[in-house]
Design a protein around this motif. Structure first.
Motif, mmCIF file in Angstrom:
data_model
loop_
_atom_site.group_PDB
_atom_site.id
_atom_site.type_symbol
_atom_site.label_atom_id
_atom_site.label_comp_id
_atom_site.label_asym_id
_atom_site.label_seq_id
_atom_site.Cartn_x
_atom_site.Cartn_y
_atom_site.Cartn_z
ATOM 1 N N ARG A 93 -24.772 37.021 40.382
ATOM 2 C CA ARG A 93 -25.648 36.355 41.465
ATOM 3 C C ARG A 93 -26.343 35.151 40.864
ATOM 4 O O ARG A 93 -26.396 34.050 41.344
ATOM 5 C CB ARG A 93 -26.938 37.060 41.509
ATOM 6 C CG ARG A 93 -26.747 38.064 42.844
ATOM 7 C CD ARG A 93 -27.934 38.719 43.183
ATOM 8 N NE ARG A 93 -28.072 39.871 44.278
ATOM 9 C CZ ARG A 93 -29.070 40.565 44.320
ATOM 10 N NH1 ARG A 93 -30.322 40.087 44.245
ATOM 11 N NH2 ARG A 93 -28.823 41.488 45.319
ATOM 12 N N SER A 94 -26.634 35.174 39.438
ATOM 13 C CA SER A 94 -27.477 34.109 39.117
ATOM 14 C C SER A 94 -26.374 32.965 38.682
ATOM 15 O O SER A 94 -26.692 31.721 38.914
ATOM 16 C CB SER A 94 -28.010 34.338 37.747
ATOM 17 O OG SER A 94 -27.392 34.065 36.530
ATOM 18 N N GLN A 130 -25.978 31.240 42.287
ATOM 19 C CA GLN A 130 -27.151 30.570 42.445
ATOM 20 C C GLN A 130 -27.157 29.172 41.765
ATOM 21 O O GLN A 130 -27.422 28.141 42.119
ATOM 22 C CB GLN A 130 -28.345 31.483 42.288
ATOM 23 C CG GLN A 130 -29.584 30.639 42.161
ATOM 24 C CD GLN A 130 -30.750 31.717 42.163
ATOM 25 O OE1 GLN A 130 -30.716 32.606 42.532
ATOM 26 N NE2 GLN A 130 -31.923 31.143 41.764
ATOM 27 N N SER A 172 -24.479 26.667 42.553
ATOM 28 C CA SER A 172 -24.798 25.829 43.758
ATOM 29 C C SER A 172 -25.900 24.952 43.612
ATOM 30 O O SER A 172 -26.116 23.802 44.379
ATOM 31 C CB SER A 172 -25.182 27.254 44.808
ATOM 32 O OG SER A 172 -24.279 28.265 44.878
ATOM 33 N N TYR A 173 -26.884 25.565 42.937
ATOM 34 C CA TYR A 173 -28.277 24.510 43.113
ATOM 35 C C TYR A 173 -28.099 23.380 41.927
ATOM 36 O O TYR A 173 -28.973 22.354 42.303
ATOM 37 C CB TYR A 173 -29.539 25.335 42.763
ATOM 38 C CG TYR A 173 -29.932 25.845 44.210
ATOM 39 C CD1 TYR A 173 -29.284 27.093 44.706
ATOM 40 C CD2 TYR A 173 -31.159 25.572 45.091
ATOM 41 C CE1 TYR A 173 -29.912 27.743 45.749
ATOM 42 C CE2 TYR A 173 -31.390 26.137 46.015
ATOM 43 C CZ TYR A 173 -30.510 27.142 46.362
ATOM 44 O OH TYR A 173 -31.102 27.684 47.720
ATOM 45 N N ALA A 191 -35.045 26.963 41.733
ATOM 46 C CA ALA A 191 -33.980 27.939 41.857
ATOM 47 C C ALA A 191 -33.254 28.010 40.428
ATOM 48 O O ALA A 191 -32.705 29.120 40.105
ATOM 49 C CB ALA A 191 -32.910 27.328 42.720
ATOM 50 N N ASN A 194 -34.638 30.221 37.978
ATOM 51 C CA ASN A 194 -34.771 31.841 38.566
ATOM 52 C C ASN A 194 -36.195 32.037 38.901
ATOM 53 O O ASN A 194 -36.581 33.350 38.573
ATOM 54 C CB ASN A 194 -34.223 32.740 37.507
ATOM 55 C CG ASN A 194 -32.718 32.542 37.417
ATOM 56 O OD1 ASN A 194 -32.034 32.051 38.299
ATOM 57 N ND2 ASN A 194 -32.516 32.681 36.126
ATOM 58 N N PHE A 236 -36.647 32.092 44.258
ATOM 59 C CA PHE A 236 -35.558 32.431 43.977
ATOM 60 C C PHE A 236 -35.276 33.236 42.889
ATOM 61 O O PHE A 236 -34.196 33.040 42.283
ATOM 62 C CB PHE A 236 -34.820 30.922 43.775
ATOM 63 C CG PHE A 236 -35.163 30.029 44.826
ATOM 64 C CD1 PHE A 236 -34.307 30.027 45.841
ATOM 65 C CD2 PHE A 236 -36.118 28.695 44.671
ATOM 66 C CE1 PHE A 236 -34.765 29.042 47.247
ATOM 67 C CE2 PHE A 236 -36.233 27.883 45.813
ATOM 68 C CZ PHE A 236 -35.573 28.035 47.015
ATOM 69 N N TYR A 271 -30.162 36.958 49.735
ATOM 70 C CA TYR A 271 -29.043 36.256 49.160
ATOM 71 C C TYR A 271 -28.347 35.211 49.846
ATOM 72 O O TYR A 271 -28.370 34.065 49.763
ATOM 73 C CB TYR A 271 -28.024 37.282 48.876
ATOM 74 C CG TYR A 271 -26.916 36.523 47.841
ATOM 75 C CD1 TYR A 271 -27.527 36.000 46.511
ATOM 76 C CD2 TYR A 271 -25.755 36.200 48.188
ATOM 77 C CE1 TYR A 271 -26.323 35.576 45.666
ATOM 78 C CE2 TYR A 271 -24.829 35.717 47.345
ATOM 79 C CZ TYR A 271 -25.129 35.160 46.196
ATOM 80 O OH TYR A 271 -24.425 34.602 45.395
ATOM 81 N N LEU A 320 -30.578 32.242 50.861
ATOM 82 C CA LEU A 320 -30.474 31.467 49.670
ATOM 83 C C LEU A 320 -29.284 30.512 49.529
ATOM 84 O O LEU A 320 -29.398 29.228 49.374
ATOM 85 C CB LEU A 320 -30.745 32.237 48.243
ATOM 86 C CG LEU A 320 -30.356 31.462 46.818
ATOM 87 C CD1 LEU A 320 -31.717 31.215 46.251
ATOM 88 C CD2 LEU A 320 -29.392 32.198 45.954
ATOM 89 N N MET A 321 -28.272 31.035 49.664
ATOM 90 C CA MET A 321 -27.071 30.316 49.723
ATOM 91 C C MET A 321 -26.823 29.293 51.003
ATOM 92 O O MET A 321 -26.513 28.129 50.898
ATOM 93 C CB MET A 321 -25.758 30.908 50.044
ATOM 94 C CG MET A 321 -25.426 31.909 48.795
ATOM 95 S SD MET A 321 -24.762 30.547 47.616
ATOM 96 C CE MET A 321 -25.360 31.572 45.775
ATOM 97 N N GLY A 324 -29.184 26.309 50.092
ATOM 98 C CA GLY A 324 -28.462 25.355 49.181
ATOM 99 C C GLY A 324 -27.492 24.534 49.538
ATOM 100 O O GLY A 324 -27.387 23.336 49.386
#
Lengths: 167, 335
Positions: free
Chosen positions: B156-157, B160, B163-164, B213, B216, B220, B304, B307-308, B311
Motif C-alpha cells: 500500500r505504501s 501511495q 503516486s503522490y 501523504a 504517511n 493518509f 484506499y 486516496l488513489m 492523487g
C-alpha cells in the motif's frame, strides 16, 4: 582523492552487478541492482554531472526498481534452484554472452581512446548543467524528445485500455 | 590559518553534520511529546504529565524503555533485509537535511560558515531523489518481516508514495519556473521580499497535501492503518529497530516542513525581510508541524480508492494546470 572515491564506487558497482545475476532470491537481486544504480549516480557526480546523478537515482532506483520490487513481491516467486524451465537457455546464454565479450574486447583493443588529461572534477559549469541540458533538449534534440513523449503517451493509453478491459 | 584549507573544510563539515544529526534526533524526541500533548488537548485528555515537570522527561523515559526492549525477529524473516530496512529508513531521512539552508552565512573573523552542510546547485532534485529512496526502508521492512500485514502495508505504501511523488514534484516545478534555480539557498535569498506562496498558492496547497501523504500521516496513514493491518510495515519490529522507523517518520515530517518553508514560505527570511535567521525557519517548521498534528487529531482516514482517486484524478491534473498557467503568465509578462 577523486581517484580513491572512484575506485571505491567502482568496486561496489562490480560486486553489486555480480550480485544481481548470482543471487538466488529475486528480491536480493533487485536490491543489488538498486545498489548499482546508486553507485553509478555517485560516479556521475564525480564526472561533474549532478543532474544526471539525481535523475538516475530518482527514475531508476526510485521509480522503476520499486515497481520491479512491487511485482516480485506480489508474485512471490520461488528462489531459483538452478535447474528448471530455463535450462535450455544456458547454451544460448553462453553463446551470446561469449560473443558480446569478444566484441567488447575487440572494440576496446582497436579503438584509440585518448588518455584523460586530468582525472577528477571537471571545471564547474557556472549556470549548472541543468540549463545546458534543457537548452539542448529544446533545440538540437527537440524531435527525439517529442518522439519519446509520444511513445510514453502510447504506453499510457495502452495501460488504460488493458486495465479497463478487465473491469 | 595554520590548517590546510581542505582539512579545515572537512572538519567544519563534519562538525556541522554531527550537530545537525543531534539536533534532528533531539527534535524527534520532543516532537513525540508535543504531538501527544496536542492530540490529548484536541481529544480533551490530559496527556503525558507524570515523568518530570509537566511530562518534560517523557521522551527520555521512552528512549530508555525502547533500548531495553527485547530485539525480536520473526523466525521466517529474511534476516539481512529485515535488519537493513530500518537503517535505510533513518539514513535516507537524515540525508535530506544536507541541503537545507538554516540561515544566512555566519562570519567568524575571515572564516565564512554557511549554515548548510552542502549548497549544491540541484538541491531540489537531490531532495526528490533522496525521498524516492526512502520508500526502500518501508518496502524492505514489510517484505523482510515475512508477515501478511507487513507486506500489505508495504505494498500500500509503495503505491501511495509513488503516486503522490508525482504531484509533489510537479507542485515544485511551478516555483522552479519562477525562481529559475534548483539551489535552495538561492531560492530562499530570492524570497527576501515576497514569498513564493504569494505567486504559487495552488502549488503550495498541492505540495502540502502530497507531503502529508508522503510522510504517511493521517488522513493518509493507510500503510499502517491499525484497524486493518495491525501496524502495517513495522508490525514485526521491536526495540531499536522499531525506534529507527519511528524516528524516520518524524524526521521526514521535519524534512517536508523544512522544504515547504524554504521553497514556499521564504525559509529563514522574515516577513517583509525583518531580521533573517534560523529562528524564522524553526518557527515556520513548527507551525507547519502543528497543522500536521491538528489534522491527525481531527480527520478520519481515507479509503484506499479515495486516496488513489485524489492523487491521480485531482492533484495530478491540478498540478499540471498549475504549471501551464504559470508558464502562460511568465510568457505574457515576458520574464
Amino acid at each position: 582523492m577523486e581517484i580513491v572515491v572512484f575506485y571505491i564506487f567502482a568496486a561496489i558497482v562490480v560486486a553489486a552487478a555480480l550480485g544481481v545475476i548470482l543471487l538466488r532470491n529475486p528480491v536480493h537481486s533487485a536490491l543489488a541492482l538498486a545498489l548499482v544504480f546508486v553507485c553509478l549516480a555517485a560516479m556521475y557526480v564525480l564526472l561533474n554531472a549532478p543532474f544526471i546523478a539525481a535523475a538516475q537515482v530518482m527514475i531508476y532506483a526510485g521509480a522503476i526498481l520499486i515497481l520491479f520490487l512491487f511485482v516480485i513481491m506480489l508474485l512471490a516467486p520461488e528462489p531459483e534452484s538452478g535447474a528448471g524451465a530455463l535450462r535450455f537457455q544456458r547454451a544460448f546464454a553462453a553463446l551470446f554472452g561469449g560473443a558480446l565479450i569478444l566484441e567488447l574486447v575487440l572494440v576496446v583493443a582497436s579503438a584509440a581512446i585518448p588518455a584523460p588529461a586530468k582525472f577528477g572534477f571537471l571545471p564547474a559549469a557556472p549556470a549548472g548543467d541543468v540549463y545546458a541540458i534543457g537548452k539542448l533538449l529544446f533545440t538540437d534534440f527537440l524531435l527525439p524528445f517529442e518522439i519519446t513523449s509520444l511513445l510514453l503517451l502510447v504506453a499510457m493509453v495502452g495501460v488504460i485500455v488493458l486495465a479497463k478491459k478487465k473491469a | 590559518m595554520f590548517l590546510d584549507p581542505l582539512l579545515l573544510n572537512i572538519i567544519i563539515t563534519l562538525i556541522k553534520t554531527i550537530v545537525m544529526i543531534a539536533a534532528l534526533l533531539g527534535a524527534f524526541a520532543y516532537l513525540t511529546l508535543v504531538e501527544r500533548w496536542v492530540v490529548a488537548r484536541i481529544q480533551s485528555r490530559i496527556g503525558p504529565n507524570r515523568v518530570g515537570p509537566r511530562g518534560l522527561l517523557q521522551p527520555i523515559a521512552d528512549a530508555i524503555k525502547m533500548i531495553f526492549k527485547e530485539d525480536f525477529a520473526p523466525a521466517q524473516a529474511d534476516k539481512i533485509v529485515y535488519t537493513i530496512a530500518p537503517g535505510i529508513a533513518i539514513g535516507t531521512a537524515l540525508l535530506a537535511w544536507a541541503v537545507i539552508p538554516l540561515g544566512p552565512p555566519l562570519m567568524i573573523g575571515d572564516l565564512r560558515i554557511d549554515l548548510q552542510i552542502a549548497d549544491i546547485n540541484i538541491a531540489v532534485l537531490y531532495l526528490l531523489a533522496i525521498g524516492s529512496l526512502g520508500i526502500y526502508g518501508i518496502v524492505l521492512g514489510g517484505w523482510g518481516s515475512n508477515n501478511k500485514y507487513s507486506l500489505l502495508g508495504a505494498l500500500r505504501s509503495t503505491a501511495q508514495l509513488v503516486s503522490y511523488e508525482i504531484p509533489l514534484g510537479l507542485a515544485l516545478v511551478g516555483v522552479l519556473m519562477i525562481s529559475g534555480t534548483l539551489s535552495l539557498r538561492q531560492m530562499v535569498e530570492q524570497q527576501a521580499g515576497v514569498w513564493n506562496v504569494v505567486w504559487q498558492p495552488l502549488g503550495f496547497i498541492i505540495y502540502f497535501i502530497c507531503s502529508v501523504a508522503e510522510t504517511n500521516r493521517l488522513p493518509f496513514d493507510l500503510p499502517e492503518a491499525e484497524t486493518e493491518l495491525v501496524a502495517g510495515y513495522h508490525t514485526e519490529y521491536s526495540s531499536l529497530k522499531f525506534a529507527f522507523f519511528y524516528m524516520s517518520e518524524y524526521v521526514n515530517i521535519l524534512t517536508v516542513s523544512a522544504i515547504a518553508s524554504c521553497v514556499f514560505l521564504g525559509g529563514y527570511q522574515g516577513p517583509l525581510g525583518i531580521a533573517p535567521g534560523p529562528h524564522w525557519l524553526i518557527l515556520k517548521i513548527a507551525l507547519i508541524i502543528f497543522v500536521f498534528m491538528w489534522m491527525r487529531g481531527t480527520l478520519p482516514r481515507f479509503r484506499y480508492d479515495q486516496l488513489m482517486n485524489l492523487g491521480w484524478k485531482v492533484l495530478f491534473p491540478l498540478s499540471l494546470a498549475n504549471i501551464f498557467v504559470t508558464a502562460v503568465v511568465l510568457l505574457v509578462i515576458g520574464k
